[in-house]
Every structure is written in structure tokens, then in C-alpha cells.
Design an enzyme around this catalytic site. Structure first.
Site, PDB file in Angstrom:
ATOM      1  N   GLU A   1       1.367  -0.601  -4.972  1.00  0.00           N
ATOM      2  CA  GLU A   1       0.700   0.829  -5.187  1.00  0.00           C
ATOM      3  C   GLU A   1       1.129   1.662  -5.842  1.00  0.00           C
ATOM      4  OE1 GLU A   1      -3.028   2.870  -3.156  1.00  0.00           O
ATOM      5  OE2 GLU A   1      -1.795   2.939  -2.650  1.00  0.00           O
TER       6      GLU A   1
ATOM      7  N   ASP B   1       0.869  -1.439  -0.431  1.00  0.00           N
ATOM      8  CA  ASP B   1      -0.160  -0.150  -0.328  1.00  0.00           C
ATOM      9  C   ASP B   1       0.963   1.316  -0.316  1.00  0.00           C
ATOM     10  OD1 ASP B   1      -2.990   1.638   0.758  1.00  0.00           O
ATOM     11  OD2 ASP B   1      -1.769   2.118   1.967  1.00  0.00           O
TER      12      ASP B   1
END
Length: 527
Positions: free
Chosen positions: A257, A207
Site C-alpha cells: 500500500e 499496510d
């Protein structure tokens, strides 16, 4: 139950796999308390096997106060009790693997929950303060934040404590940023990676992968400043090289990401000794426009080619307005966090037709494909009553942004069951008519979105590893070949003729009476 596709048995499955994103809280409720859980996922593994996916990516399932949908992690080695137990997670990983389905877990390295033991100890004045970014304020009495950085969720990126110091949080105040210059932070995350690889996971999604490192001086943000004080800093690459060494011990893979407009900088994360793959946001956020989609595809393939990494293709995820709703809007059908607002009308019939075509487009491109749960059912974005919105983006925007809960509504499984077969009364309300999208109803309908996805994932194997070659096409039409398969997507406002072919493999909608491809329709052809 579906049979494993060829990609599942290969060591480099991640180069062309279909990965299904599971937002556990909204997938399936096994114990009837209204919250999705691991028992619900385990019960639906046959459904996922029949869909034909190669892997499941789980958004965070760890112990969390759920101030940001689980992206505020209090303990990476504990499954949140709302979802189940670590033993259940281990069973799920093993049971999925028996069906040829791998597991990818989500790691959130930029920050932790304010309930994490480290942060609690830091608040108590312990040496753990060095693991975060604590600073005195500016102004005569320290009443101003240490710098002018803003949170990704809106508002300042600093919160002041009773003792007068401030701490940094690029997201919500309940998500304090870690200090990645501290060796204990690096060591802990390498230990976390090993913990999950040893439990059988095949990969890790990272993330906010470009945000970890901060300029040690924490300077004010200046537009165009190079290097940026906290985005895409060079020292990040040493972190990911050390992570890659851990993954290589276990044969694990990474997907990052990474939101970066600079294609050359983006590609650095995909060098052979760093991340295996990264999400492709230019394609996901692109409007339904032939020229812009082709440009996004070309750019994506070009930026991956120098480092030999596979592209990834995704239409939607847990942060993004659902495809059916976005593509049904008049005007701009792209996605931008800054432009989200309440009450934007959408023609769901048009959006569904385009989403079907987009599914065939994305599944035909070379690389890996990510499918967010419910996309295979053609779910639209749901309007959430104001008093039920939980996403902090809504509150932090002063109520302007509707937040991301509209794409997180619990799935409909059984049309005639209470709560559309999800389980107990869902934690987010399902809209009226949600049962019309139920998986059982769609499974019995040859023309449904679910059947289209199942067939496309199965037929996709014939594409092999062939490169994409663009073919001549009229305005508003995308046409390309991969081996002996030709893909045509008509984004124009008129029907178009098809190139010579021996067989129609798959189509997103009916051809017209003259055998032409109607607007907002896609087809796969055998030459």
C-alpha cells in the site's frame, strides 16, 4: 463450482490474477454471533471459486482490540477469537488452495496495538521503550508534543503518558508507531513473514508501506521538505530488500500500500529485489471522466514499465466510498479522504450503470485486478446511524467525516433469510432493502452485477498477456485493443458506434436499437 482459470496454475499468477478482498468481520457469519468469521468464509469458498478469483486478500484477522478494524494488531500469531482459531485459518488456506485459490494476508508494520506485549512492557518502563518513539515534550513543562506531526486520522500524532513522556502514533492513539531503526523490530517482522509463509499463504499485503522509517531527529514537518520526515524515506528500501529475500525462500509475493504522487519514487518500491506489486491509487480515486481515466491508465503503465512490474487495478476497498455511490454523484465522482462528508446525494441507478462499465474497464486492463467484497454485488455505500459508527476517523474528525463503516456493512447472501443471510444480527446495521442485493437473487438473474463479474472474470482469460494499444475514439470514449479483443467504454453523453468486429464477447448494458453503445456502457469485442 467454477474451474480454475489458466492464471491459477502459473508461477507468476500475481501478474494477471483477480484478487478478492475479504473483510472478514463483514463477509459471512458462521456461528451466528453477528460478526463475520473464518467459518463463514470457508462456507463461501464455493461461491468464490464460481466467481473465478485467483486469490483472497484478508484484511487483518489477528488478535486485536478492534480500535481500527483490526489494523491495531496485538499478536500476529494468534487469530482473533471473534474470527476463529489458527487451526481454522490453516484449514481455510488449505481448502482454498484445493480450489485453486491462494491466500494473501495483511501485515501492518508501521504500528501495533497498545495492547501488544511490547508496548505494555514499554509502558512499564522496560527496555521495550526503544522499540517505539518515546520523547519528552516541548514547552516549559513538557506540555507540548515533541513536534507538530498530525495523525492520519486527524489531531496530533502524539499522546502524553502520566509519566510526562509522549509517544508517536501516525494513526490512532491505540496504534503506537514502531521504531524501525531498531534491529529487533526488523527481526520480528521477518519472523512473522516466515510464520505465515510456512502456513501456506501465497502473499502478503503491506499496510502503509511508505511510512515505516522516521527521521531520527523527529523534526517538525515543513511543506515541501525533502526528504519527508516520515514518508518514503530511502532507508525503507533496505527493509523491503530483506523482506524480499524471505519471500523468495517460499515463492511468496508482496503487494504494497504505497500512496505516492511521485511516479519515479513509487517505482523504486517495485524494483526486482523489492516488492512484486503495489496498489494503484490514481486509478481508484479517479473520477468517471474519460480523459482523466486514460491519463491514470497511461501513467500507471508507464511507471511500472521500467521495473517490469505488473500494474494493479482496483475500484474500491475497505477504506473507500463504494463505486456505485461515488459514480452516481453529481459533480466530482473521484475519491478524496479530505472531502468526505455526510449527506452527499447519489443517483444509484446511474452509479450502478457506470460501475458495471467500470468493472469491464478494470478487468480488461493488463495486470492484476483487486475486487473488494460486495463490489461484485453492486453494493452502494450505506448510511450508518451516528450511534453505530465505529471507525475512529469519525470521532477524530470531530464528527465531520462519516468514516469508512459505510463500505464495511455485512454482505447480503440470501434474500429471504434473516439479516439477508449474513448470520446473526450484524455488528453494523444493514440498510433497509439490503436483501435486494443478495447473492442468491443475483445468481439467478442473467442481468445482475454478480453474473457480469462472473462472466467477465471467465472471459478475461482470452486477453492473455497482450499489451494495451489505444484506438481512435471520440471525445468521452475510451477504446483500446489487447490482442484480438477490442474494449470500448463510453463515458460521453451520447451513444457511439462500435468498431468493426466479429462478435460481442461481453457488454455491461444493452446496445441501442441501432447497435450503438449507450452512455456509461462498456463492451468487449472480438475483432
Amino acid at each position: 463450482m467454477g474451474q480454475p482459470t489458466p492464471a491459477r496454475s502459473t508461477a507468476d499468477w500475481w501478474r494477471s490474477g483477480v484478487i478478492y478482498q475479504v473483510y472478514v468481520r463483514s463477509f459471512a457469519d458462521g456461528d451466528g454471533d453477528g460478526t463475520g468469521d473464518l467459518a463463514g468464509v470457508r462456507a463461501k469458498l464455493p461461491y468464490l471459486a464460481e466467481l473465478g478469483v485467483d486469490a483472497l486478500w484478508f484484511t487483518p484477522w489477528y488478535l486485536s482490540p478492534m480500535k481500527d478494524g483490526g489494523y491495531d494488531v496485538a499478536d500476529y500469531r494468534v487469530i482473533d477469537p471473534a474470527f476463529g482459531t489458527l487451526a481454522e485459518a490453516e484449514k481455510l488456506i488449505a481448502e482454498a488452495r484445493e480450489l485453486g485459490i491462494r491466500t494473501i494476508v495483511d501485515i501492518v508494520p508501521n504500528h501495533v496495538s497498545d495492547r501488544h506485549p511490547w508496548f505494555r512492557a514499554a509502558l512499564a518502563g522496560g527496555p521495550e521503550r526503544d522499540l517505539f518513539h518515546f520523547r519528552p515534550g516541548r514547552g516549559e513543562h513538557g506540555e507540548l508534543p515533541p513536534n507538530d506531526w498530525t495523525s492520519e486520522f486527524g489531531g496530533p500524532a502524539w499522546t502524553r503518558l502520566p509519566d510526562g513522556d509522549w509517544y508517536l502514533h501516525l494513526f490512532a492513539p491505540e496504534q503506537p508507531d514502531l521504531n524501525w531503526a531498531h534491529p529487533a523490530v526488523r527481526q520480528e517482522h521477518e519472523d512473522i513473514l516466515r510464520f505465515w509463509f510456512e502456513r501456506g499463504v501465497a502473499g502478503v499485503r503491506i499496510d502503509s508501506a511508505a511510512l515505516l522509517a522516521k527521521d531520527p531527529g523527529l523534526p517538525d514537518f515543513t511543506e515541501g521538505r525533502d526528504p519527508h520526515p516520515y514518508v518514503d524515506r530511502d532507508e525503507l528500501h533496505d527493509v523491503y530488500r530483506s523482506w524480499r529475500a524471505v519471500a523468495d525462500e517460499y515463492g511468496g509475493v508482496f503487494v504494497g500500500e504505497v500512496w505516492l504522487p511521485d511516479t519515479e519514487r513509487f517505482a523504486r518500491y517495485l524494483r526486482p529485489d523489492e516488492l512484486h506489486t503495489a496498489f494503484n491509487f490514481s486509478f481508484m480515486t479517479c473520477p468517471w471522466d474519460a480523459d482523466r481515466l486514460r491519463a491514470a491508465i497511461d501513467t500507471t503503465l508507464a511507471e511500472h514499465a521500467p521495473v517490469g512490474a505488473p500494474a494493479t487495478w482496483v475500484l474500491c476497498n475497505h477504506d473507500v466510498t463504494r463505486t456505485v455511490t461515488r459514480y452516481g454523484r453529481a459533480g466530482d465522482t473521484g475519491f478524496d479522504f479530505a472531502s468526505k462528508s455526510f449527506g452527499v446525494p447519489s443517483d444509484l441507478v446511474l452509479g450502478t450503470r457506470r460501475a458495471r462499465a467500470a468493472a469491464l474497464l478494470s478487468l480488461a486492463l493488463p495486470g492484476a485486478v483487486y475486487v473488494y467484497q460486495g463490489e461484485e454485488l453492486g453494493l452502494p455505500e450505506a448510511d450508518i446511524p451516528l450511534d453505530r459508527i465505529e471507525d475512529p476517523m469519525h470521532a477524530r474528525s470531530g464528527g465531520v467525516d462519516p468514516g469508512r463503516d459505510g463500505c464495511r456493512v455485512p454482505l447480503p447472501w440470501v434474500a429471504d433469510a434473516a439479516h439477508a443471510g449474513f448470520g446473526g444480527e450484524p455488528w453494523l446495521p444493514q440498510p433497509a432493502g439490503w436483501s435486494a442485493y443478495a447473492a442468491d437473487r443475483q445468481a439467478a438473474d442473467p442481468g445482475s452485477m454478480l453474473v457480469l463479474y462472473r462472466e467477465a472474470i471467465q472471459v478475461r482469460a482470452v486477453l492473455g498477456n497482450g499489451a494495451l494499444s489505444w484506438l481512435p475514439a471520440g471525445d468521452g470514449v475510451l477504446a483500446f485493443s489487447r490482442g484480438d479483443v477490442v474494449v470500448v467504454v463510453n463515458l460521453s453523453d451520447a451513444a457511439v458506434g462500435l468498431p468493426a468486429h466479429t462478435r460481442v464477447l461481453l457488454r455491461s448494458g444493452s446496445l441501442d436499437p441501432d447497435g450503438r453503445l449507450p452512455p456509461d456502457t462498456a463492451v468487449w469485442l472480438r475483432r
